[in-house]
Each structure stands twice: as structure tokens, then as C-alpha cells.
Motif scaffolding. Structure first.
Motif, PDB file in Angstrom:
ATOM      1  N   VAL A 135      23.962  55.932  68.488  1.00 31.73           N
ATOM      2  CA  VAL A 135      23.706  56.184  69.898  1.00 31.73           C
ATOM      3  C   VAL A 135      24.754  57.185  70.397  1.00 31.73           C
ATOM      4  CG1 VAL A 135      22.740  53.885  70.289  1.00 31.73           C
ATOM      5  CG2 VAL A 135      25.187  54.278  70.688  1.00 31.73           C
ATOM      6  N   ASP A 136      24.450  57.791  71.519  1.00 28.78           N
ATOM      7  CA  ASP A 136      25.421  58.674  72.174  1.00 28.78           C
ATOM      8  C   ASP A 136      26.257  57.801  73.112  1.00 28.78           C
ATOM      9  OD1 ASP A 136      26.871  60.549  73.564  1.00 28.78           O
ATOM     10  OD2 ASP A 136      25.151  61.373  74.658  1.00 28.78           O
ATOM     11  N   LEU A 137      27.513  57.601  72.759  1.00 25.21           N
ATOM     12  CA  LEU A 137      28.369  56.722  73.545  1.00 25.21           C
ATOM     13  C   LEU A 137      28.578  57.245  74.963  1.00 25.21           C
ATOM     14  CD1 LEU A 137      29.982  54.041  72.879  1.00 25.21           C
ATOM     15  CD2 LEU A 137      32.019  55.483  72.939  1.00 25.21           C
ATOM     16  N   VAL A 138      28.535  58.553  75.145  1.00 27.57           N
ATOM     17  CA  VAL A 138      28.670  59.109  76.494  1.00 27.57           C
ATOM     18  C   VAL A 138      27.514  58.642  77.365  1.00 27.57           C
ATOM     19  CG1 VAL A 138      28.677  61.236  77.859  1.00 27.57           C
ATOM     20  CG2 VAL A 138      29.972  61.130  75.723  1.00 27.57           C
TER      21      VAL A 138
ATOM     22  N   VAL B 153      25.187  56.149  76.886  1.00 24.68           N
ATOM     23  CA  VAL B 153      24.857  54.722  77.027  1.00 24.68           C
ATOM     24  C   VAL B 153      26.030  53.867  77.481  1.00 24.68           C
ATOM     25  CG1 VAL B 153      23.093  54.930  75.232  1.00 24.68           C
ATOM     26  CG2 VAL B 153      25.371  54.079  74.608  1.00 24.68           C
ATOM     27  N   PHE B 154      27.243  54.451  77.522  1.00 24.37           N
ATOM     28  CA  PHE B 154      28.408  53.620  77.803  1.00 24.37           C
ATOM     29  C   PHE B 154      29.445  54.314  78.691  1.00 24.37           C
ATOM     30  CE2 PHE B 154      32.508  51.650  76.490  1.00 24.37           C
ATOM     31  CZ  PHE B 154      32.212  50.322  76.787  1.00 24.37           C
ATOM     32  N   ALA B 155      29.986  55.439  78.242  1.00 25.44           N
ATOM     33  CA  ALA B 155      31.122  56.052  78.931  1.00 25.44           C
ATOM     34  C   ALA B 155      30.777  56.526  80.338  1.00 25.44           C
ATOM     35  CB  ALA B 155      31.673  57.216  78.110  1.00 25.44           C
ATOM     36  N   LEU B 156      29.617  57.148  80.507  1.00 25.78           N
ATOM     37  CA  LEU B 156      29.240  57.661  81.826  1.00 25.78           C
ATOM     38  C   LEU B 156      28.715  56.578  82.755  1.00 25.78           C
ATOM     39  CD1 LEU B 156      29.162  60.172  83.564  1.00 25.78           C
ATOM     40  CD2 LEU B 156      26.958  60.780  82.535  1.00 25.78           C
ATOM     41  N   PRO B 157      27.911  55.629  82.278  1.00 23.71           N
ATOM     42  CA  PRO B 157      27.426  54.586  83.197  1.00 23.71           C
ATOM     43  C   PRO B 157      28.519  53.719  83.812  1.00 23.71           C
ATOM     44  CG  PRO B 157      26.061  54.657  81.228  1.00 23.71           C
ATOM     45  CD  PRO B 157      27.222  55.568  80.971  1.00 23.71           C
ATOM     46  N   ILE B 158      29.587  53.416  83.074  1.00 25.45           N
ATOM     47  CA  ILE B 158      30.590  52.475  83.595  1.00 25.45           C
ATOM     48  C   ILE B 158      31.217  52.976  84.895  1.00 25.45           C
ATOM     49  CG2 ILE B 158      32.826  51.380  83.164  1.00 25.45           C
ATOM     50  CD1 ILE B 158      31.987  51.304  80.166  1.00 25.45           C
TER      51      ILE B 158
ATOM     52  N   VAL C 215      27.820  57.580  67.756  1.00 19.80           N
ATOM     53  CA  VAL C 215      28.519  56.493  67.054  1.00 19.80           C
ATOM     54  C   VAL C 215      27.514  55.527  66.462  1.00 19.80           C
ATOM     55  CG1 VAL C 215      30.586  56.618  68.516  1.00 19.80           C
ATOM     56  CG2 VAL C 215      28.693  55.085  69.161  1.00 19.80           C
ATOM     57  N   SER C 216      27.956  54.813  65.444  1.00 19.62           N
ATOM     58  CA  SER C 216      27.149  53.737  64.835  1.00 19.62           C
ATOM     59  C   SER C 216      28.109  52.606  64.490  1.00 19.62           C
ATOM     60  CB  SER C 216      26.409  54.256  63.607  1.00 19.62           C
ATOM     61  OG  SER C 216      27.333  54.774  62.654  1.00 19.62           O
ATOM     62  N   TRP C 217      27.567  51.544  63.895  1.00 21.12           N
ATOM     63  CA  TRP C 217      28.399  50.387  63.555  1.00 21.12           C
ATOM     64  C   TRP C 217      27.778  49.594  62.410  1.00 21.12           C
ATOM     65  CZ3 TRP C 217      26.101  51.460  68.174  1.00 21.12           C
ATOM     66  CH2 TRP C 217      24.935  50.752  68.476  1.00 21.12           C
TER      67      TRP C 217
END
Length: 410
Positions: free
Chosen positions: A146-149, A151-156, A408-410
Motif C-alpha cells: 500500500v502507499d503509506l502516504v 492510507v496512513f500518513a496524510l489521513p492522520i 510498503v508491505s509486511w
């Protein structure tokens, strides 16, 4: 040489080096080599700007703090010697109180200080924790990469500042896209102006609604100042615009770039992932703020009275530029400054500035970053970069540094 901020630069003067525009260095977390070279020349170096004018580049930590704390320098872009108004104007005029001097600066700033007090911000920590956990839950429920920007960094920070201000989050794509244009160095002045007017008009409309029907949010508090005659509509709109931009753009980039820096320093990531000590998490936040350089082009001031510093007289009517990335990498202030070390005491960094103009929102940024850095790597211990570092696109085309995407992935 062409400066995309303003057009073709005048013919070069060999005796005075150009001020380096943002550009990626060999290591994307380090200052551009040209800035490091200028720091090696001394604490004060004359540089040439895009328009042929000259200003003093302040390269060392101690001198940066001294000048930022000196009342003989002005943040007012209309003062003689201010380094390049084209940089300072986001689109239409001054961006609220950050480009003013006391007493007007202090008067306007006091109007919005309360919600950013440490105790008020700490009361928001559980809500921010829920936001972070919810977004991580959504990531884990799907499949990587996923694009961490996205799905995560920008929404927070966008969710948080929308809640604090009273801006509907469903409008986030509108203000995020316009904000990107406002801070993009490759945008034309006309493009930045249009983007600024779009968001300002939107916020002016919300302020009008809050005058008619107040709510429990910061926009309503600002609107009440209009009703009381303490602000006019333009002042209130610019204040709201400043808070909206600063409230999401810088923190979002810090989340993504900080994560990438940690992934590239696995020993430091392991320390952070394995700790249960909130003091170490807070220390990691301060060190990442020191180590990375989110805001580009520096804090700019006009000198209004002669100042002698580091044996050099800076005359009234000259400009000074303080650049975070070399101030925070000054070996006289921080040992082994190019090494990321989350155990060091980095709290005295100048990432948020210094003096009366230091960042109003720093308690909020710190708290959000503490929640993010203290949660993400524990919840997803196998988080990894899903691309080569060479394929990551860095924001060398923006006043605010970061990454365009972070797969990123996991």
C-alpha cells in the motif's frame, strides 16, 4: 540557471554563491552538499537569490537561534531586505501572523494559542490513538503493498486538524490538492494564487456559517472574533488558512519520511519497536525532527537594526536566511550530526524555529508523531519498503520535503 519559483535568474556574480534550491542529495535524508559546503565556510555566508539580490545565509545552530530570538529582525515580508517575497507569499498577500511582527503578531497569535496548549493537546491523545489504530486496522484487513502516504500518513493529521478546526473531512481531497499546489516550487505564481484563493474562499464560507451558527470548534472561535470586531473577514480567513495548511501538510510528510528513515536504519527502528518507554518514543520524535528537514528554503527575516554576530555586522536593510537542515546538523551543537540516534537528547533542535515565531502547533505535531511512531511499528513489526530506495520519489519540487508515495508491505 532557472529558478522554477519565479523564472530565469539574472546573470551570475562569481563572488557570491547561489542559494541552493531544494534538491535531493546523495542521501535523501541529508542536506544538499552545497549547503554543507556553505556551512563549512563559516556561520554567515552571503548568497545570491533568484532575483539577483543578496542575503546572509546563517549556517550554524548557535547563530540561527541568536538571530531568531533577536527583536532587531523582522518576519514582515514588506520590510526592506526581506529575502525574496515570492517565496513568502503563498498566493495572495501575507499568510497571517507568521509574517508579522509584534505587537500585531502577538495579538493575532494569542487568539488561537489556547487550543494548542500542551494540556489541551494531551487531552486529544486518546482520540488520535483511535485514529491511528483504526487506519492500521484497515491496512491489516487488506493486502500489501500500500502507499503509506495515502492510507496512513496524510489521513492522520488531516482528520485531526479537521476535527480541531471544524472543517468537514469529506472535503479533504479539495484542500489537500490545493495545498500541494501552494507549496510546489514548480507551480507558477498564478497557479499558487488560484489555489490559495480556492481554499481561502472555502474557509471564508465556513466562517460565515459559524458566525450564523457557532459550534464547539476553532473556526467558531475565530468567527467570534469577527463578530466582536477584533478581526476582519480577510484576517480571519488567512488565520484559518494558515492553521489548515500547517496542521496537516508538515506532519503528514514527517510521518512518511520518518518511517522511511527508520526503515533505512533498522537498529534504530528495532529500539523504537521494542520499547515500552514513552520517554524513548518522545526522544525518537525529537531526533527525527532534528535529523530530517521537512521545511525547505529556510526561515527568512529582514534586519531592521544593525546586528553584530560572529564578528560580522549585518546592516539594517539586509536579509537573513536560517536553514533548519544545516542548523540541526551543526557538529558544534550535535555530536556526529549525520547519524540518526533516537537515544540522543535532541530537544533543543530548531525544527520548530525559535523565539516569538516558533511554531504554534508544535505540541500537536509532537503528540501526533509520538502516537504514530509509538504504534505503527509495534502493530506491524514486519513493515518494510516495497520498492528500492532509488525508486522512491522525493519532494524536491516543494517547499515542504517528503515523499510523494511510500510503498510498503509486511
Amino acid at each position: 540557471m532557472t529558478d522554477t519559483l519565479t523564472g530565469p535568474a539574472p546573470e551570475a556574480h562569481d563572488a557570491v554563491p547561489e542559494f541552493p534550491m531544494p534538491r535531493q542529495s546523495r542521501c535523501p535524508f541529508d542536506p544538499p552538499p552545497a549547503l554543507k559546503d556553505l556551512q563549512g565556510q563559516g556561520p554567515l555566508v552571503k548568497v545570491r537569490l533568484w532575483d539577483g539580490s543578496e542575503s546572509w545565509l546563517v549556517t550554524r545552530y548557535a547563530e540561527q537561534r541568536a538571530i531568531l530570538g533577536d527583536p532587531r529582525v523582522s518576519a514582515d515580508i514588506d520590510k526592506p531586505g526581506y529575502p525574496s517575497k515570492a517565496f513568502a507569499e503563498a498566493g495572495e498577500g501575507k499568510l497571517s501572523f507568521i509574517m508579522m511582527d509584534d505587537p500585531e503578531h502577538a495579538r493575532l497569535r494569542r487568539m488561537v494559542t489556547g487550543p494548542f496548549a500542551v494540556k489541551k493537546i494531551e487531552a486529544l491523545r486518546p482520540a488520535v490513538q483511535r485514529i491511528v489504530d483504526g487506519l492500521i486496522d484497515d491496512m491489516l484487513a487488506g493486502f500489501g503493498p500500500v502507499d503509506l502516504v495515502d492510507v496512513f500518513a496524510l489521513p492522520i493529521p488531516s482528520l485531526v486538524i479537521c476535527e480541531l478546526l471544524g472543517v468537514p473531512y469529506e472535503d479533504h481531497e479539495f484542500f489537500q490538492e490545493n495545498t500541494k499546489t501552494m507549496v510546489r516550487t514548480t507551480a507558477t505564481p498564478e497557479e499558487r494564487s488560484v489555489a490559495s484563493r480556492e481554499v481561502a474562499g472555502y474557509l471564508a464560507g465556513l466562517l460565515g456559517k459559524r458566525i450564523a451558527e457557532p459550534k464547539d470548534d476553532l473556526l467558531s472561535s475565530i468567527a467570534a472574533r469577527i463578530t466582536a470586531g477584533e478581526l476582519d473577514h480577510e484576517q480571519a480567513t488567512q488565520m484559518a488558512l494558515l492553521l489548515l495548511i500547517a496542521g496537516h501538510e508538515t506532519t503528514a510528510n514527517m510521518i512518511a519520511l520518518g518511517t522511511l528513515a527508520l526503515l533505512q536504519n533498522p537498529d534504530q527502528l528495532a529500539l523504537l519497536r521494542e520499547t515500552d518507554d514513552p520517554k524513548l518514543v518522545a526522544s525518537a520524535v525529537e531526533e527525527l525532527l532534528r535529523y530530517l528537514h521537512i521545511t525547505h528554503l529556510g526561515r527568512r527575516r529582514a534586519v531592521i537594526e544593525d546586528i553584530e554576530i560572529a564578528g560580522q555586522v549585518i546592516k539594517a536593510g539586509e536579509g537573513v536566511i536560517m536553514v533548519n537542515e544545516i542548523g540541526n546538523r551543526d557538529p558544534e551543537a550535535f555530536s556526529d550530526p549525520d547519524r540518526l540516534d533516537i537515544t540522543r537528547d535532541a530537544r533543543r533542535h530548531v525544527a520548530f524555529g525559535f523565539g516569538v515565531h516558533q511554531c504554534l502547533g508544535q505540541p500537536l505535531a509532537r503528540m501526533e508523531l509520538q502516537v504514530v511512531y509509538g504504534t505503527l511499528y509495534k502493530r506491524i513489526p514486519t513493515l518494510k519498503l516495497a520498492a528500492s530506495l532509488e525508486d522512491v520519489r522525493f519532494k524536491t519540487d516543494s517547499f515542504i520535503y517528503g515523499v510523494h508515495e511510500l510503498p510498503v508491505s509486511w
